[in-house]
Scaffold this motif. Structure first.
Motif, PDB file in Angstrom:
ATOM      1  N   GLN A 265      -0.237 -14.537 -46.641  1.00  0.00           N
ATOM      2  CA  GLN A 265      -1.161 -15.229 -45.744  1.00  0.00           C
ATOM      3  C   GLN A 265      -0.407 -16.036 -44.696  1.00  0.00           C
ATOM      4  N   VAL A 266       0.652 -16.722 -45.114  1.00  0.00           N
ATOM      5  CA  VAL A 266       1.465 -17.495 -44.174  1.00  0.00           C
ATOM      6  C   VAL A 266       2.134 -16.574 -43.163  1.00  0.00           C
ATOM      7  N   VAL A 267       2.663 -15.447 -43.630  1.00  0.00           N
ATOM      8  CA  VAL A 267       3.301 -14.483 -42.729  1.00  0.00           C
ATOM      9  C   VAL A 267       2.295 -13.953 -41.718  1.00  0.00           C
ATOM     10  N   GLY A 268       1.083 -13.685 -42.175  1.00  0.00           N
ATOM     11  CA  GLY A 268       0.045 -13.224 -41.260  1.00  0.00           C
ATOM     12  C   GLY A 268      -0.268 -14.236 -40.179  1.00  0.00           C
ATOM     13  N   HIS A 269      -0.339 -15.508 -40.565  1.00  0.00           N
ATOM     14  CA  HIS A 269      -0.584 -16.571 -39.578  1.00  0.00           C
ATOM     15  C   HIS A 269       0.578 -16.670 -38.588  1.00  0.00           C
ATOM     16  N   LEU A 270       1.792 -16.578 -39.097  1.00  0.00           N
ATOM     17  CA  LEU A 270       2.965 -16.654 -38.216  1.00  0.00           C
ATOM     18  C   LEU A 270       2.971 -15.494 -37.227  1.00  0.00           C
ATOM     19  N   GLN A 271       2.580 -14.322 -37.688  1.00  0.00           N
ATOM     20  CA  GLN A 271       2.536 -13.155 -36.813  1.00  0.00           C
ATOM     21  C   GLN A 271       1.509 -13.350 -35.700  1.00  0.00           C
ATOM     22  N   SER A 272       0.340 -13.879 -36.049  1.00  0.00           N
ATOM     23  CA  SER A 272      -0.703 -14.077 -35.048  1.00  0.00           C
ATOM     24  C   SER A 272      -0.357 -15.179 -34.054  1.00  0.00           C
ATOM     25  N   ILE A 273       0.417 -16.170 -34.499  1.00  0.00           N
ATOM     26  CA  ILE A 273       0.789 -17.285 -33.621  1.00  0.00           C
ATOM     27  C   ILE A 273       1.901 -16.884 -32.657  1.00  0.00           C
ATOM     28  N   THR A 274       2.905 -16.193 -33.168  1.00  0.00           N
ATOM     29  CA  THR A 274       4.112 -15.915 -32.376  1.00  0.00           C
ATOM     30  C   THR A 274       4.161 -14.502 -31.800  1.00  0.00           C
ATOM     31  N   GLY A 275       3.414 -13.588 -32.392  1.00  0.00           N
ATOM     32  CA  GLY A 275       3.492 -12.197 -31.953  1.00  0.00           C
ATOM     33  C   GLY A 275       4.669 -11.446 -32.543  1.00  0.00           C
ATOM     34  N   ILE A 276       5.440 -12.097 -33.393  1.00  0.00           N
ATOM     35  CA  ILE A 276       6.581 -11.445 -34.045  1.00  0.00           C
ATOM     36  C   ILE A 276       6.064 -10.536 -35.159  1.00  0.00           C
ATOM     37  N   ALA A 277       6.576  -9.323 -35.224  1.00  0.00           N
ATOM     38  CA  ALA A 277       6.092  -8.332 -36.181  1.00  0.00           C
ATOM     39  C   ALA A 277       6.283  -8.812 -37.620  1.00  0.00           C
ATOM     40  N   VAL A 278       5.331  -8.461 -38.465  1.00  0.00           N
ATOM     41  CA  VAL A 278       5.406  -8.809 -39.890  1.00  0.00           C
ATOM     42  C   VAL A 278       6.700  -8.280 -40.502  1.00  0.00           C
ATOM     43  N   GLU A 279       7.112  -7.070 -40.091  1.00  0.00           N
ATOM     44  CA  GLU A 279       8.339  -6.472 -40.625  1.00  0.00           C
ATOM     45  C   GLU A 279       9.553  -7.352 -40.341  1.00  0.00           C
ATOM     46  N   SER A 280       9.619  -7.885 -39.116  1.00  0.00           N
ATOM     47  CA  SER A 280      10.756  -8.742 -38.735  1.00  0.00           C
ATOM     48  C   SER A 280      10.749 -10.041 -39.531  1.00  0.00           C
ATOM     49  N   ILE A 281       9.564 -10.622 -39.722  1.00  0.00           N
ATOM     50  CA  ILE A 281       9.461 -11.859 -40.501  1.00  0.00           C
ATOM     51  C   ILE A 281       9.887 -11.607 -41.944  1.00  0.00           C
ATOM     52  N   ALA A 282       9.455 -10.473 -42.492  1.00  0.00           N
ATOM     53  CA  ALA A 282       9.809 -10.143 -43.875  1.00  0.00           C
ATOM     54  C   ALA A 282      11.313  -9.944 -44.028  1.00  0.00           C
ATOM     55  N   GLU A 283      11.916  -9.233 -43.082  1.00  0.00           N
ATOM     56  CA  GLU A 283      13.359  -8.985 -43.151  1.00  0.00           C
ATOM     57  C   GLU A 283      14.149 -10.277 -43.091  1.00  0.00           C
ATOM     58  N   PHE A 284      13.742 -11.176 -42.182  1.00  0.00           N
ATOM     59  CA  PHE A 284      14.496 -12.432 -42.041  1.00  0.00           C
ATOM     60  C   PHE A 284      14.296 -13.328 -43.267  1.00  0.00           C
ATOM     61  N   SER A 285      13.057 -13.427 -43.735  1.00  0.00           N
ATOM     62  CA  SER A 285      12.815 -14.275 -44.905  1.00  0.00           C
ATOM     63  C   SER A 285      13.568 -13.748 -46.128  1.00  0.00           C
ATOM     64  N   TYR A 286      13.666 -12.419 -46.251  1.00  0.00           N
ATOM     65  CA  TYR A 286      14.423 -11.851 -47.369  1.00  0.00           C
ATOM     66  C   TYR A 286      15.911 -12.195 -47.253  1.00  0.00           C
ATOM     67  N   ALA A 287      16.459 -12.120 -46.022  1.00  0.00           N
ATOM     68  CA  ALA A 287      17.867 -12.473 -45.828  1.00  0.00           C
ATOM     69  C   ALA A 287      18.125 -13.924 -46.211  1.00  0.00           C
ATOM     70  N   ILE A 288      17.192 -14.798 -45.856  1.00  0.00           N
ATOM     71  CA  ILE A 288      17.341 -16.220 -46.190  1.00  0.00           C
ATOM     72  C   ILE A 288      17.223 -16.425 -47.698  1.00  0.00           C
ATOM     73  N   LEU A 289      16.230 -15.783 -48.309  1.00  0.00           N
ATOM     74  CA  LEU A 289      16.036 -15.919 -49.753  1.00  0.00           C
ATOM     75  C   LEU A 289      17.235 -15.395 -50.534  1.00  0.00           C
ATOM     76  N   THR A 290      17.836 -14.313 -50.028  1.00  0.00           N
ATOM     77  CA  THR A 290      19.010 -13.744 -50.699  1.00  0.00           C
ATOM     78  C   THR A 290      20.137 -14.760 -50.807  1.00  0.00           C
ATOM     79  N   HIS A 291      20.310 -15.579 -49.771  1.00  0.00           N
ATOM     80  CA  HIS A 291      21.410 -16.550 -49.753  1.00  0.00           C
ATOM     81  C   HIS A 291      20.995 -17.931 -50.262  1.00  0.00           C
ATOM     82  N   SER A 292      19.738 -18.071 -50.672  1.00  0.00           N
ATOM     83  CA  SER A 292      19.294 -19.374 -51.182  1.00  0.00           C
ATOM     84  C   SER A 292      18.970 -19.287 -52.674  1.00  0.00           C
ATOM     85  N   VAL A 293      17.896 -18.554 -53.012  1.00  0.00           N
ATOM     86  CA  VAL A 293      17.521 -18.460 -54.422  1.00  0.00           C
ATOM     87  C   VAL A 293      18.042 -17.194 -55.068  1.00  0.00           C
ATOM     88  N   GLY A 294      18.625 -16.270 -54.284  1.00  0.00           N
ATOM     89  CA  GLY A 294      19.171 -15.033 -54.817  1.00  0.00           C
ATOM     90  C   GLY A 294      18.168 -13.899 -54.733  1.00  0.00           C
TER      91      GLY A 294
END
Length: 321
Positions: A265-294
């Motif tokens: 739901q948060v990703v959907g809101h971010l996509q509608s606000i910024t116009g950034i594709a859901v795929e790009s948001i998912a890829e970046f959040s995964y990269a961050i999660l990989t280096h934070s919580v594993g």
């Protein structure tokens, strides 16, 4: 010894999102988006080369020691980054001119040593300049700076300190009020009206400290290949300067950490606000999660390939939207 009095810094509970008028938020968000688009377009091939872990850690720890707001550390890193890039560009330009005119080359080793010997002074000047932009009630004094440098074994005068600040200002044409990812994060949180601020700050610190590893993971995920070519890396430079993309990645990762059930739901809101594709948001959040919580669950022994992990997040989003 002149030490800064520790102020009462704003706690995370002091931030109240959703209190600003909608029209004001829209204007501010549009202005940030325009700034971000310009920065991405102007991204040079050497951008990001001075956001190294040790440098960022030094700036963050110094800002904390001097009791400065969080925004000052980010601002100082960006000022230092752009100043050092300018310095490198000037050296390359001089070399090109001398090769063209066949004039006697300068002693590049001496030039390099000069840059190295003044680097700590330049770094501290960037922190001091950033503190003057933060509306801090107590700007870091020259005496405090000189005492700090002396404790590290660097002896400078007040005149040299002022000259250093002026060198930074002139090199950047006095344009030092640079946008930082924190401004984008907080503006988007204002729109979302969600309690993710504390987690976002932690993850933003992490991305700054692990800048290269995080963006390397993002590059591999975006091209779905664990060994990107040099050309792909060069084309990826503009992504490193996209603070809006970084902000949505930070917020999405924070949402996943706090409550993964509302992540899509948060990703959907971010996509509608910024116009950034859901795929790009998912890829970046995964990269961050990989280096934070594993990236692995406790029972897994093998590391999940970045592009497969990001693909799984994208699939989760699609199935819930």
């Amino acid at each position: 010894m002149d030490r800064p009095v520790r102020p009462r810094l704003a706690s995370h509970s002091d931030f109240q999102f959703g209190a600003v008028a909608t029209e004001t938020i829209e204007d501010a968000l549009l202005h940030l988006a325009q700034q971000n688009e310009q920065a991405v377009q102007e991204a040079a091939s050497r951008m990001g080369s001075f956001r190294e872990t040790r440098i960022v850690e030094f700036v963050f720890l110094l800002s904390e020691q001097w009791c400065l707001e969080k925004s000052v550390g980010y601002q100082a890193v960006e000022i230092l980054e752009r100043f050092m890039v300018k310095q490198a560009e000037n050296i390359c330009r001089q070399a090109a001119i001398q090769l063209r005119d066949k004039t006697e080359p300068q002693n590049w080793r001496a030039l390099k040593e000069q840059l190295f010997n003044k680097f700590i002074l330049r770094l501290v000047s960037c922190v001091q300049l950033a503190s003057k932009l933060s509306f801090h009630y107590k700007i870091i004094s020259n005496v405090t700076v000189l005492n700090f440098l002396q404790a590290l074994g660097y002896l400078h005068t007040k005149e040299e300190l002022l000259e250093s600040e002026l060198d930074v200002l002139k090199s950047l044409n006095f344009q030092i009020n640079l946008p930082t990812p924190l401004a984008y994060v907080e503006m988007l949180l204002e729109v979302l009206v969600t309690r993710l601020h504390a987690t976002c700050l932690t993850l933003l610190d992490l991305v700054y400290l692990l800048h290269e590893p995080v963006y390397e993971s993002l590059l591999r995920a975006s091209i779905e290949n664990s060994t990107p070519s040099q050309l792909q890396g060069e084309k990826f430079v503009s992504v490193k300067e996209d603070f809006m993309l970084l902000a949505v990645g930070i917020i999405a990762a924070s949402a996943f950490i706090q409550n993964h059930e509302c992540w899509s739901q948060v990703v959907g809101h971010l996509q509608s606000i910024t116009g950034i594709a859901v795929e790009s948001i998912a890829e970046f959040s995964y990269a961050i999660l990989t280096h934070s919580v594993g990236a692995n669950t406790p029972g897994q022994q093998q590391r999940t390939p970045p592009h497969l992990g990001a693909r799984a997040l994208r699939a989760a989003t699609s199935s819930n939207t």
